[in-house]
Design a protein around this motif. Structure first.
Motif, PDB file in Angstrom:
ATOM      1  N   SER A  80      68.048  73.037  72.948  1.00 19.51           N
ATOM      2  CA  SER A  80      66.842  72.955  72.118  1.00 19.51           C
ATOM      3  C   SER A  80      66.850  71.654  71.346  1.00 19.51           C
ATOM      4  CB  SER A  80      66.763  74.134  71.151  1.00 19.51           C
ATOM      5  OG  SER A  80      67.832  74.095  70.227  1.00 19.51           O
ATOM      6  N   ALA A  81      65.657  71.228  70.954  1.00 22.23           N
ATOM      7  CA  ALA A  81      65.513  70.016  70.140  1.00 22.23           C
ATOM      8  C   ALA A  81      64.288  70.165  69.253  1.00 22.23           C
ATOM      9  CB  ALA A  81      65.384  68.780  71.024  1.00 22.23           C
ATOM     10  N   GLN A  82      64.437  69.815  67.976  1.00 14.36           N
ATOM     11  CA  GLN A  82      63.334  69.854  67.016  1.00 14.36           C
ATOM     12  C   GLN A  82      62.826  68.430  66.801  1.00 14.36           C
ATOM     13  OE1 GLN A  82      62.396  72.733  65.322  1.00 14.36           O
ATOM     14  NE2 GLN A  82      64.138  74.121  65.458  1.00 14.36           N
ATOM     15  N   PHE A  83      61.495  68.279  66.763  1.00 14.28           N
ATOM     16  CA  PHE A  83      60.887  66.956  66.626  1.00 14.28           C
ATOM     17  C   PHE A  83      59.903  66.928  65.455  1.00 14.28           C
ATOM     18  CE2 PHE A  83      62.307  67.056  70.987  1.00 14.28           C
ATOM     19  CZ  PHE A  83      62.775  65.768  71.214  1.00 14.28           C
ATOM     20  N   PRO A  84      59.706  65.757  64.862  1.00 16.03           N
ATOM     21  CA  PRO A  84      58.773  65.657  63.734  1.00 16.03           C
ATOM     22  C   PRO A  84      57.316  65.831  64.146  1.00 16.03           C
ATOM     23  CG  PRO A  84      59.596  63.482  64.321  1.00 16.03           C
ATOM     24  CD  PRO A  84      60.402  64.469  65.108  1.00 16.03           C
ATOM     25  N   THR A  85      56.989  65.517  65.406  1.00 11.40           N
ATOM     26  CA  THR A  85      55.617  65.660  65.898  1.00 11.40           C
ATOM     27  C   THR A  85      55.649  66.106  67.353  1.00 11.40           C
ATOM     28  OG1 THR A  85      55.436  63.382  66.707  1.00 11.40           O
ATOM     29  CG2 THR A  85      54.812  63.780  64.398  1.00 11.40           C
ATOM     30  N   MET A  86      54.532  66.668  67.819  1.00  8.92           N
ATOM     31  CA  MET A  86      54.417  67.022  69.228  1.00  8.92           C
ATOM     32  C   MET A  86      54.409  65.764  70.086  1.00  8.92           C
ATOM     33  SD  MET A  86      54.270  70.332  69.944  1.00  8.92           S
ATOM     34  CE  MET A  86      53.185  70.727  71.319  1.00  8.92           C
ATOM     35  N   ALA A  87      53.832  64.684  69.572  1.00  9.04           N
ATOM     36  CA  ALA A  87      53.815  63.434  70.330  1.00  9.04           C
ATOM     37  C   ALA A  87      55.228  62.928  70.577  1.00  9.04           C
ATOM     38  CB  ALA A  87      52.980  62.387  69.610  1.00  9.04           C
TER      39      ALA A  87
ATOM     40  N   HIS B 234      54.665  88.216  64.302  1.00  8.00           N
ATOM     41  CA  HIS B 234      54.418  89.433  65.079  1.00  8.00           C
ATOM     42  C   HIS B 234      55.640  89.929  65.848  1.00  8.00           C
ATOM     43  CE1 HIS B 234      50.098  89.407  64.253  1.00  8.00           C
ATOM     44  NE2 HIS B 234      50.183  88.095  64.333  1.00  8.00           N
ATOM     45  N   PHE B 235      56.556  89.039  66.192  1.00 10.67           N
ATOM     46  CA  PHE B 235      57.778  89.415  66.920  1.00 10.67           C
ATOM     47  C   PHE B 235      58.954  88.656  66.307  1.00 10.67           C
ATOM     48  CE2 PHE B 235      54.172  89.579  69.869  1.00 10.67           C
ATOM     49  CZ  PHE B 235      54.207  90.920  70.248  1.00 10.67           C
ATOM     50  N   PRO B 236      59.384  89.049  65.109  1.00 10.55           N
ATOM     51  CA  PRO B 236      60.402  88.271  64.372  1.00 10.55           C
ATOM     52  C   PRO B 236      61.670  88.054  65.187  1.00 10.55           C
ATOM     53  CG  PRO B 236      59.440  89.961  62.970  1.00 10.55           C
ATOM     54  CD  PRO B 236      58.944  90.232  64.362  1.00 10.55           C
ATOM     55  N   SER B 237      62.197  86.823  65.068  1.00 12.49           N
ATOM     56  CA  SER B 237      63.458  86.469  65.716  1.00 12.49           C
ATOM     57  C   SER B 237      64.168  85.463  64.827  1.00 12.49           C
ATOM     58  CB  SER B 237      63.219  85.868  67.107  1.00 12.49           C
ATOM     59  OG  SER B 237      62.646  84.576  66.988  1.00 12.49           O
ATOM     60  N   ALA B 238      65.320  85.001  65.281  1.00  9.49           N
ATOM     61  CA  ALA B 238      66.099  84.040  64.496  1.00  9.49           C
ATOM     62  C   ALA B 238      65.636  82.609  64.718  1.00  9.49           C
ATOM     63  CB  ALA B 238      67.578  84.167  64.862  1.00  9.49           C
ATOM     64  N   VAL B 239      64.685  82.396  65.618  1.00 10.19           N
ATOM     65  CA  VAL B 239      64.230  81.050  65.941  1.00 10.19           C
ATOM     66  C   VAL B 239      63.286  80.556  64.841  1.00 10.19           C
ATOM     67  CG1 VAL B 239      62.970  79.639  67.601  1.00 10.19           C
ATOM     68  CG2 VAL B 239      64.448  81.490  68.395  1.00 10.19           C
ATOM     69  N   ALA B 240      63.522  79.350  64.366  1.00  7.06           N
ATOM     70  CA  ALA B 240      62.673  78.762  63.327  1.00  7.06           C
ATOM     71  C   ALA B 240      62.369  77.318  63.690  1.00  7.06           C
ATOM     72  CB  ALA B 240      63.364  78.832  61.975  1.00  7.06           C
ATOM     73  N   ALA B 241      61.237  76.838  63.209  1.00 10.60           N
ATOM     74  CA  ALA B 241      60.836  75.454  63.463  1.00 10.60           C
ATOM     75  C   ALA B 241      61.203  74.604  62.259  1.00 10.60           C
ATOM     76  CB  ALA B 241      59.346  75.389  63.736  1.00 10.60           C
ATOM     77  N   GLU B 242      62.103  73.642  62.468  1.00 15.97           N
ATOM     78  CA  GLU B 242      62.469  72.705  61.406  1.00 15.97           C
ATOM     79  C   GLU B 242      61.466  71.560  61.336  1.00 15.97           C
ATOM     80  OE1 GLU B 242      64.899  73.290  59.352  1.00 15.97           O
ATOM     81  OE2 GLU B 242      65.590  75.086  60.416  1.00 15.97           O
ATOM     82  N   GLY B 243      60.916  71.205  62.472  1.00 14.65           N
ATOM     83  CA  GLY B 243      59.923  70.143  62.518  1.00 14.65           C
ATOM     84  C   GLY B 243      58.589  70.705  62.970  1.00 14.65           C
ATOM     85  N   GLU B 244      57.782  69.876  63.615  1.00 13.98           N
ATOM     86  CA  GLU B 244      56.473  70.306  64.088  1.00 13.98           C
ATOM     87  C   GLU B 244      56.478  70.686  65.556  1.00 13.98           C
ATOM     88  OE1 GLU B 244      53.721  70.816  62.224  1.00 13.98           O
ATOM     89  OE2 GLU B 244      55.131  70.447  60.576  1.00 13.98           O
ATOM     90  N   ALA B 245      57.608  70.482  66.231  1.00 16.56           N
ATOM     91  CA  ALA B 245      57.674  70.775  67.661  1.00 16.56           C
ATOM     92  C   ALA B 245      59.076  71.225  68.033  1.00 16.56           C
ATOM     93  CB  ALA B 245      57.289  69.546  68.478  1.00 16.56           C
TER      94      ALA B 245
ATOM     95  N   LEU C  59      64.932  65.568  65.341  1.00 14.71           N
ATOM     96  CA  LEU C  59      65.533  65.873  64.043  1.00 14.71           C
ATOM     97  C   LEU C  59      66.843  66.626  64.222  1.00 14.71           C
ATOM     98  CD1 LEU C  59      62.283  67.163  62.275  1.00 14.71           C
ATOM     99  CD2 LEU C  59      63.309  64.873  62.093  1.00 14.71           C
ATOM    100  N   LEU C  60      66.870  67.448  65.260  1.00 12.39           N
ATOM    101  CA  LEU C  60      68.043  68.256  65.565  1.00 12.39           C
ATOM    102  C   LEU C  60      68.023  68.546  67.045  1.00 12.39           C
ATOM    103  CD1 LEU C  60      70.456  70.075  64.599  1.00 12.39           C
ATOM    104  CD2 LEU C  60      68.781  71.932  64.384  1.00 12.39           C
ATOM    105  N   ALA C  61      69.138  68.392  67.731  1.00  8.30           N
ATOM    106  CA  ALA C  61      69.214  68.694  69.160  1.00  8.30           C
ATOM    107  C   ALA C  61      70.599  69.224  69.475  1.00  8.30           C
ATOM    108  CB  ALA C  61      68.927  67.442  69.996  1.00  8.30           C
TER     109      ALA C  61
END
Length: 446
Positions: free
Chosen positions: A219-226, A259-270, A298-300
């Motif tokens: 997984s990787a978190q990004f500041p924008t979808m672009a 609606h379907f809670p899990s441990a996954v969270a978004a640190e950035g926008e993507a 931001l995180l990978a």
């Protein structure tokens, strides 16, 4: 109708509850009324009888599997017939030495894959609805899925078909051989035809060896979808092709969490998630993670759990649970994903409507959606306008108006923007040749 009942007996139903149940699919499209009857066929012979009758009496026919389509392709016609193939649901043969499966059209995709797994093989295409969608429905729509980045879409694994034409003739296309250079590619013509050219009554599918080795999720978190889109372009230009490569924006993740809670969270926008499989899966995953870091993640990290991919599969159910979700299905060249996401942001600002976007990122296929505030005609039209602008942006980038969900009854108005008049006219001529009376899903697909 009495004539049809005399020929087929109780497979023909006019029960009000059955008519209502079979009148719609999972799309936002509304049927114009109830069908005259639902015919739950059990054999190709019964399909032949139905279509001969429908042609003789000029009765429109819609073809239905599990009803999981999202483009309004399986909606009933008022006073028409719904031909349900759900009862034709057997795996007829797994030919392991030749890596071939022969199946009824009503078999569930996951059931076919599990039958193949008993021989250490796999049926590769896996639409998000793989646990409920039928193989016949996925053939009719040329369905994609999460694994299609590495293994191709439905068209890439179908070797042959048995099809009943509008006049009741039964034909067989393709072969069980690995190579076949004989005649026109009629198999390819029927795949994705949405029931407008004939009714598929048997499928010959190619199987693949099941991957050997571990599965590594990354997984990787990004500041924008672009920024995430730019990372995808880099990954797809490299020597590594992940088994899956999926993308979700923060809006989509937040809706899933509600609606379907899990441990996954978004640190950035993507959030970019994916999986590599094989004896070198860890090495491949680390290469993808490195590319993401170089692209500004931001995180990978590599080594996440299946929960990441489960979150991606729950986006559509969460959107449906959130309210009236209107979505589209566009595809652009993967190298233009970043530009496409910037255009979606601009459209969101311009219209004042938040857009939720998830994507089969590796193949450039995305599913932007808009939540309508209510079901009034004005609100739905405004949300539809947002999706039209997004679709037009995809066309501007050399994209298409559907990557995997097909046209159905919802998208026919935009066909002329993708096809030139002669190309579209040729498709209408093909429809007229196979179905001269026009009983098979009239007004849809093309």
């Amino acid at each position: 109708m009495k004539e049809l009942v005399r020929e087929l007996g109780d497979v023909v139903s006019t029960d009000a509850a059955v008519l209502e149940e079979h009148s719609r699919d999972t799309s936002r499209a509304e049927p114009g009324g109830l069908p005259a009857a639902v015919v739950r066929v059990h054999s190709a012979t019964e399909v032949q009888t139905v279509l001969r009758w429908a042609t003789t009496h000029r009765v429109p026919v819609s073809v239905r599997g599990a009803g999981t389509g999202v483009s309004g392709g399986a909606l009933a016609y008022p006073g028409g017939l719904v031909v349900s193939l759900a009862a034709m649901n057997q795996v007829l043969e797994i030919d392991a030495p030749n890596r071939i499966a022969e199946v009824d059209p009503g078999i569930i995709v996951d059931q076919l894959d599990q039958a193949a797994a008993a021989h250490e093989l796999m049926y590769a295409p896996d639409p998000v609805s793989y646990q409920t969608a039928t193989i016949g429905g996925t053939v009719d729509t040329n369905a994609g899925g999460l694994r299609c980045l590495a293994h191709g879409v439905t068209r890439d694994v179908i070797a042959g078909l048995e099809v009943v034409l509008a006049d009741g003739r039964l034909i067989r296309t393709g072969s069980r051989t690995r190579k076949n250079s004989t005649g026109y590619d009629l198999t390819g013509l029927f795949i994705g035809s949405e029931g407008t050219l004939g009714v598929v009554t048997r499928v010959i599918a190619r199987l693949k060896p099941r991957p050997v080795g571990e599965a590594v999720t990354f997984s990787a978190q990004f500041p924008t979808m672009a920024a995430a889109g730019a990372a995808v372009a880099t990954i797809m230009a490299s020597a590594t092709t992940p088994e899956m490569l999926e993308l979700m924006d923060r809006n989509s993740i937040d809706i899933v969490q509600r609606h379907f809670p899990s441990a996954v969270a978004a640190e950035g926008e993507a959030l970019l998630v994916g999986q590599t499989i094989g004896t070198d899966a860890q090495q491949q995953a680390e290469a993808v993670v490195s590319a993401c870091r170089d692209a500004g993640a931001l995180l990978a990290e590599a080594g996440g759990g299946e929960e990441l991919l489960d979150t991606r599969r729950m986006v559509n159910p969460a959107l449906n649970a959130a309210g009236l979700a209107l979505s589209c299905d566009v595809a652009v060249p993967p190298s233009r994903l970043a530009e496409m996401f910037e255009r979606i942001d601009d459209i969101s600002v311009q219209t004042g409507y938040p857009v939720n976007t998830c994507a089969h990122a590796g193949d450039g296929n995305m599913h932007p959606s808009v939540l309508a505030a209510n079901d009034s005609a004005e609100e739905v039209a405004a949300a539809e306008h947002v999706l039209t602008l997004i679709t037009e942006a995809a066309l501007d980038m050399g994209g298409v108006i559907s990557g995997e969900h097909r046209i159905g009854s919802l998208k026919t108005g935009m066909l002329a923007q993708q096809f030139d008049p002669d190309t579209l006219d040729l498709q209408h001529q093909l429809k007229g040749f196979f179905d001269p009376v026009g009983i098979l899903s009239p007004g849809r697909a093309i």
